[in-house]
Write a protein that holds these residues in place. Structure first.
Motif, PDB file in Angstrom:
ATOM      1  N   GLU A  90      -9.048  -2.599   2.357  1.00  0.00           N
ATOM      2  CA  GLU A  90      -9.036  -3.126   0.998  1.00  0.00           C
ATOM      3  C   GLU A  90      -9.348  -4.617   0.935  1.00  0.00           C
ATOM      4  O   GLU A  90      -9.659  -5.133  -0.146  1.00  0.00           O
ATOM      5  N   GLU A 104     -11.905  -1.250  -6.465  1.00  0.00           N
ATOM      6  CA  GLU A 104     -11.115  -1.254  -7.702  1.00  0.00           C
ATOM      7  C   GLU A 104     -11.264   0.037  -8.493  1.00  0.00           C
ATOM      8  O   GLU A 104     -10.298   0.556  -9.044  1.00  0.00           O
ATOM      9  N   GLY A 128     -13.059   3.013  -7.325  1.00  0.00           N
ATOM     10  CA  GLY A 128     -13.108   4.238  -6.534  1.00  0.00           C
ATOM     11  C   GLY A 128     -14.320   5.100  -6.757  1.00  0.00           C
ATOM     12  O   GLY A 128     -14.250   6.333  -6.652  1.00  0.00           O
ATOM     13  N   LYS A 186     -10.906   7.139   0.323  1.00  0.00           N
ATOM     14  CA  LYS A 186      -9.713   7.302  -0.508  1.00  0.00           C
ATOM     15  C   LYS A 186      -8.681   8.192   0.174  1.00  0.00           C
ATOM     16  O   LYS A 186      -9.020   9.102   0.925  1.00  0.00           O
ATOM     17  N   ASP A 215      -5.430   9.323  -4.782  1.00  0.00           N
ATOM     18  CA  ASP A 215      -6.101   8.556  -5.835  1.00  0.00           C
ATOM     19  C   ASP A 215      -6.268   7.089  -5.456  1.00  0.00           C
ATOM     20  O   ASP A 215      -6.806   6.313  -6.244  1.00  0.00           O
ATOM     21  N   ARG A 216      -5.828   6.715  -4.278  1.00  0.00           N
ATOM     22  CA  ARG A 216      -5.858   5.303  -3.882  1.00  0.00           C
ATOM     23  C   ARG A 216      -7.039   5.039  -2.959  1.00  0.00           C
ATOM     24  O   ARG A 216      -7.247   5.734  -1.976  1.00  0.00           O
ATOM     25  N   THR A 217      -7.837   4.024  -3.281  1.00  0.00           N
ATOM     26  CA  THR A 217      -8.948   3.612  -2.427  1.00  0.00           C
ATOM     27  C   THR A 217      -8.421   2.696  -1.333  1.00  0.00           C
ATOM     28  O   THR A 217      -7.848   1.644  -1.617  1.00  0.00           O
ATOM     29  N   VAL A 218      -8.603   3.107  -0.087  1.00  0.00           N
ATOM     30  CA  VAL A 218      -8.052   2.343   1.039  1.00  0.00           C
ATOM     31  C   VAL A 218      -9.123   1.596   1.809  1.00  0.00           C
ATOM     32  O   VAL A 218      -8.819   0.845   2.741  1.00  0.00           O
TER      33      VAL A 218
END
Length: 443
Positions: free
Chosen positions: A112, A142, A144, A174, A177-180
């Motif tokens: 990130e 931000e 995705g 991802k 739902d979180r972009t890593v």
């Protein structure tokens, strides 16, 4: 290293050149046939050959099939690279695998905030831990979503240099739902960015995302299992703490030396309990902790009221198992199995059970329980037993916890079993399949 991209482009070009040359030759023959009046059959054959060559020129399926197999092979290898999570080392391996499969001049992976790894022409410019500067990468993290660009972007290198990138594709990595992180392809020319490259970037990023999600589930599974060990401590230890302290207090008046010895043992016991919380320990240490526990119960009830034997094979003494798989069962035997008059005899055995499994057995000659109660102890579908129940209730709380941990730790081929009858004692069996232990992910 042979550039696989160059091989692909070269083979396609050669294939098409040959096909086009053959098509031209057939076309010339076709014109010649019309001019000289060659028989119609020969002309029809020439037309058929012309169609075949044109089809092969436009649809080299055999070549495409080969490339598909190679891409799938790379995807499979990527899964192995990142099975331990997204680190600088795993990212480096992935970048090196992906680069030959694309037309990109550089492939990079970021988290990130920073670059994790880079392969290709910018490898010396984008070193690990370099901060992310490009707005396009920030946008992908931000929001995705996959982004591409075909105008020159200035990429700042680790040494502060400014590097011009004519085109690129940036895909999100991802977990849920979180972009890593991101997977980035940089190209020398906008013409290199086509549907195939876009599909490769998106597909590889999704593969990475799926594997990382699996890794996170494994980590969460282990953390949950460790939390259950602590929950088991909280269920079992309070009553034992007060009973033991009361026993030691009674000895301070009648046998001060015995009280001092028990106090030292009690200190060692609880220190080991805290040290073992949530950790893998050798079978020998779990057995030693169980023997230490019995020291206090013998002091409480009398040396002749609690008798125990231990049979542990030498070949399993160093086998690592989760803490608190034997001692709680022995404790429940003392709490719920002891009769009013006869001595409680407990037999503990730990042996190899096949090549990659061990069998733990804890048997006692106590009051036992009926078949219905025994069946419910290890039935995870049933409600947790009431700890205040006079027959097997308190034991059931611990048994449910141990059973859940064993199934989670060791997989479907492990089992927990209880054999009992009123007045006939109880035997608890734990079969631990070490080959499918979730603790293998730590290695």
């Amino acid at each position: 290293m042979i550039d696989r991209r160059a091989q692909r482009d070269s083979s396609i070009s050669i294939f098409r050149i040959i096909a086009v040359a053959c098509a031209i030759c057939v076309l010339v023959y076709f014109v010649f046939a019309l001019a000289t009046g060659i028989e119609p059959i020969a002309t029809v054959v020439a037309c058929a050959l012309l169609c075949i060559f044109i089809f092969l020129t436009l649809n080299p399926d055999s070549v495409r099939s080969q490339y598909t197999e190679e891409t799938l092979s790379v995807a499979s290898a990527m899964l192995e690279d990142i099975k331990g999570g997204l680190t600088q080392e795993s990212a480096r391996l992935v970048c090196q695998r992906i680069l030959p499969e694309t037309r990109a001049m550089t492939v990079a992976i970021t988290d990130e905030d920073n670059v994790l790894a880079c392969a290709g022409e910018f490898e010396e410019k984008l070193l690990p831990d370099s901060p992310i500067h490009t707005l396009a990468t920030r946008y992908v993290i931000e929001h995705g979503i996959v982004q591409s660009f075909n105008r020159v972007v200035d990429v700042v290198g680790s040494d502060g240099s400014h590097n011009q990138v004519p085109a690129g594709i940036i895909a999100p990595i991802k977990v849920g739902d979180r972009t890593v992180g991101t997977l980035k392809f940089y190209y020398k020319t906008p013409r290199a960015v086509d549907r195939t490259q876009y599909a490769l970037a998106s597909g590889f990023a999704e593969i990475l995302s799926t594997q990382l999600a699996i890794h996170e589930l494994e980590v969460q599974k282990e953390l949950t299992a460790r939390a259950e060990v602590r929950a088991l401590q909280a269920q079992i230890n309070p009553h034992f703490l007060f009973n033991t302290l009361n026993t030691i207090a009674s000895f301070t008046r009648t046998d001060p030396l015995r009280a001092r010895e028990l106090l030292r043992e009690f200190s060692s016991f609880y220190r080991a309990t805290l040290d073992n919380s949530g950790s893998l320990i050798p079978v020998s240490r779990e057995v030693a902790q169980t023997k230490r526990y019995l020291t206090f119960e013998k002091a409480r009830f009398g040396e002749d009221r609690v008798l125990a034997t231990f049979d542990v094979s030498e070949d399993v003494e160093d086998t690592l198992v989760p803490a608190f798989v034997i001692q709680p069962i022995v404790e429940n035997a003392v709490r719920h199995g002891m009769g009013d008059a006869d001595a409680l005899v407990i037999d503990v055995s730990v042996h190899q059970d096949g090549e990659d499994a061990i069998l733990i057995s804890v048997a006692d000659n106590g009051v036992g329980m009926d078949q219905g109660t025994a069946a419910r102890l290890f039935d995870e579908r049933s409600a947790r037993p009431d700890a205040s129940s006079p027959q097997g209730g308190g034991a059931g709380v611990a048994m449910h916890n141990i059973s859940e941990r064993i199934h989670r730790f060791y997989g479907p081929h492990s089992y927990t079993r209880v054999e009992s009858a009123p007045g006939k004692g109880t035997k608890v069996l734990l079969h631990l399949d070490l080959s499918e232990s979730i603790f293998d992910i730590q290695e």
